[in-house]
Design an enzyme around this catalytic site. Sequence first.
Site, short mmCIF file in Angstrom:
data_model
loop_
_atom_site.label_atom_id
_atom_site.label_comp_id
_atom_site.label_asym_id
_atom_site.label_seq_id
_atom_site.Cartn_x
_atom_site.Cartn_y
_atom_site.Cartn_z
N ARG A 98 0.82 -1.24 0.00
CA ARG A 98 0.00 0.00 0.00
C ARG A 98 0.84 1.28 0.00
NH1 ARG A 98 -3.46 -2.81 3.57
NH2 ARG A 98 -5.15 -3.72 2.38
N HIS A 150 0.63 13.59 -28.67
CA HIS A 150 0.10 12.25 -28.39
C HIS A 150 -0.52 11.65 -29.65
CE1 HIS A 150 -0.06 13.29 -23.85
NE2 HIS A 150 1.07 12.68 -24.17
N HIS A 181 1.52 18.77 -26.08
CA HIS A 181 1.31 17.34 -25.91
C HIS A 181 0.01 16.84 -26.53
CE1 HIS A 181 4.66 17.87 -23.24
NE2 HIS A 181 4.66 16.60 -22.84
N GLU A 223 11.17 19.55 -23.78
CA GLU A 223 10.42 19.80 -22.54
C GLU A 223 10.92 21.10 -21.87
OE1 GLU A 223 7.81 18.01 -21.92
OE2 GLU A 223 8.16 15.97 -22.65
N ARG A 250 -1.16 22.90 -13.65
CA ARG A 250 -0.26 21.80 -14.03
C ARG A 250 -0.53 21.33 -15.46
NH1 ARG A 250 2.03 16.71 -10.45
NH2 ARG A 250 3.30 15.88 -12.13
N LYS A 252 3.99 12.00 -10.84
CA LYS A 252 3.11 11.24 -11.75
C LYS A 252 3.81 9.92 -12.04
CE LYS A 252 0.54 14.70 -14.34
NZ LYS A 252 0.34 15.31 -15.67
N LYS A 292 9.05 23.65 -12.64
CA LYS A 292 8.27 22.43 -12.40
C LYS A 292 7.86 22.34 -10.93
CE LYS A 292 6.58 18.28 -13.32
NZ LYS A 292 6.60 17.07 -14.05
N ASN A 295 1.41 20.39 -20.31
CA ASN A 295 1.02 19.57 -21.48
C ASN A 295 1.01 20.37 -22.77
OD1 ASN A 295 0.51 16.93 -20.36
ND2 ASN A 295 -1.10 17.94 -19.21
N GLU A 317 -3.16 18.24 -10.83
CA GLU A 317 -3.54 18.74 -12.16
C GLU A 317 -5.03 19.13 -12.25
OE1 GLU A 317 -1.48 16.92 -15.50
OE2 GLU A 317 -3.18 17.44 -16.77
N HIS A 370 9.47 10.81 -27.61
CA HIS A 370 8.39 11.64 -27.06
C HIS A 370 8.70 13.15 -27.21
CE1 HIS A 370 5.24 13.05 -24.43
NE2 HIS A 370 6.14 13.61 -23.62
P1 NAD Z 1 13.69 6.54 -21.35
O1 NAD Z 1 13.53 6.39 -19.93
O2 NAD Z 1 13.17 5.46 -22.24
O3 NAD Z 1 15.21 6.80 -21.72
C1 NAD Z 1 15.58 6.97 -23.05
C2 NAD Z 1 16.74 6.04 -23.46
O4 NAD Z 1 17.94 6.57 -22.91
C3 NAD Z 1 16.59 4.63 -22.93
O5 NAD Z 1 17.08 3.73 -23.88
C4 NAD Z 1 17.51 4.63 -21.71
O6 NAD Z 1 18.02 3.36 -21.37
C5 NAD Z 1 18.61 5.54 -22.17
N1 NAD Z 1 19.34 6.24 -21.12
C6 NAD Z 1 18.83 6.75 -19.98
N2 NAD Z 1 19.77 7.41 -19.32
C7 NAD Z 1 20.91 7.29 -20.04
C8 NAD Z 1 22.22 7.77 -19.86
N3 NAD Z 1 22.55 8.57 -18.84
N4 NAD Z 1 23.15 7.43 -20.77
C9 NAD Z 1 22.82 6.68 -21.86
N5 NAD Z 1 21.59 6.23 -22.09
C10 NAD Z 1 20.65 6.52 -21.18
O7 NAD Z 1 12.99 7.89 -21.88
P2 NAD Z 1 12.79 9.33 -21.25
O8 NAD Z 1 12.73 10.25 -22.40
O9 NAD Z 1 13.72 9.61 -20.14
O10 NAD Z 1 11.34 9.24 -20.58
C11 NAD Z 1 10.20 8.99 -21.35
C12 NAD Z 1 9.15 8.43 -20.41
O11 NAD Z 1 8.89 9.37 -19.39
C13 NAD Z 1 7.84 8.12 -21.08
O12 NAD Z 1 7.38 6.87 -20.68
C14 NAD Z 1 6.90 9.20 -20.57
O13 NAD Z 1 5.58 8.77 -20.48
C15 NAD Z 1 7.49 9.48 -19.22
N6 NAD Z 1 7.23 10.84 -18.71
C16 NAD Z 1 6.75 10.94 -17.46
C17 NAD Z 1 6.51 12.18 -16.93
C18 NAD Z 1 6.02 12.31 -15.53
O14 NAD Z 1 5.68 13.42 -15.11
N7 NAD Z 1 5.99 11.24 -14.77
C19 NAD Z 1 6.80 13.35 -17.66
C20 NAD Z 1 7.33 13.20 -18.94
C21 NAD Z 1 7.54 11.93 -19.46
N1 GLY Z 2 4.96 16.15 -17.33
C1 GLY Z 2 3.73 16.74 -16.99
C2 GLY Z 2 3.46 16.78 -15.54
O1 GLY Z 2 4.28 16.40 -14.73
O2 GLY Z 2 2.42 17.21 -15.17
#
Ligand code: NAD
Ligand code: GLY
Length: 344
Positions: free
Chosen positions: A109, A236, A232, A173, A225, A131, A211, A229, A221, A249
């Site tokens: 939990r 999407h 986005h 971003e 917040r 998130k 942020k 987006n 949100e 992305h």
């Molecule tokens: P990712 O986590 O897939 O990383 C991108 C690639 O880079 C992967 O292959 C990873 O292994 C590699 N990598 C990571 N760090 C590295 C490093 N230091 N050196 C070499 N390679 C490295 O992608 P991302 O762009 O970091 O994140 C995208 C994800 O984040 C999506 O799933 C999206 O939905 C999510 N997201 C979440 C939020 C949130 O608020 N929670 C906001 C934006 C995006």
């Molecule tokens: N990446 C959008 C949020 O955190 O709300």
Amino acid sequence: MKIEVKLKDKSYFVHIDELEKIELDTKVVVVTNPTVSAFHLDTLLSKIDALECHVVTVPDGEKYKNFETINQILDECFLHRLDRKSVLIALGGGVIGDMTGFTASIYQRGIEFIQIPTTLLSAVDASVGGKTGINNKYGKNLVGSFWQPSAVYCETAFLKTLPKREFSAGMAEMIKMAVTFDRSFFEWLENNSLHVEANLQYALRECIKIKADVVSQDEREQGVRAVLNYGHTFAHVIENETKYSKYLHGEAVAIGIVMANELAFELGLLSLEDKKRVNLLLKKYDLPVEYKINNIEKFYDAFFLDKKSFNHKIKFILAKGIGGYIMKDDIEKSLIFKVLGNFS
Ligand code: NAD
Ligand code: GLY
């Protein structure tokens, strides 16, 4: 340097400097993937001082952001008998961060977790704000929770191994935040290169401040917040149309920003000059600014899958000049079609 994310229930700090030591008198499981682990796991492990420290390495990639991987992480937690005081540590990009946070929110939990972002995108956006989530056959991030980390450690040395394309995706971003919230930071981005270490540190600070401030005002949100987006709503649809394989992305977000700006321009919210400046800044970091829409009706219909769409109204986040924003859910369909037509 540390920045506080101030929340009613649970505030925490984002640390932006060299990671010194993480000291925990609890059991710890570090969640990472093979790519990140090859570069940075040893460094991290040398800095963790905990009762027990285990590592679970999950496959790399968005396509593994699913229940199967969550079960793999949960298995590790049960195997090592983590208790309710134990802590998960996410070492990776947004995918690892979102999955670790989600697992932390459901294990017994809810237990604590720490974010150690290793991509620019996760450092400036995903790791801060709580998130968490995974994908399923119905779409992206449709299963998840709001579950705040207890700390975020943003170590710029970890970003040095990022492939150039991933770095640029994170820039989208950053640009998103500058356009909607901070004109002077936008101008600074126009005039400085983030390939200089001190500049990168500065830009990280500015974005994380934005942020943290947004999340402190609106954790769930209900209002501001949603501005994060910006771009986005279009992105999407683009990611979906191209089956998550053509664009990262952040690249889709860059195109989405260009489309949103076209709409803002048509509505008289953004001048031609400002629209061009945003395009130029996106191009400076090799981000795509063009896209061909094959079927406008289909593209438009896909807007209604967006989480911001309510009662058959699409909510667009638009720039109001550079450094300002407006949310609009009453834009005429004919105008939206006209703008989409510019990309067909
Ligand atoms: P990712 O986590 O897939 O990383 C991108 C690639 O880079 C992967 O292959 C990873 O292994 C590699 N990598 C990571 N760090 C590295 C490093 N230091 N050196 C070499 N390679 C490295 O992608 P991302 O762009 O970091 O994140 C995208 C994800 O984040 C999506 O799933 C999206 O939905 C999510 N997201 C979440 C939020 C949130 O608020 N929670 C906001 C934006 C995006
Ligand atoms: N990446 C959008 C949020 O955190 O709300």
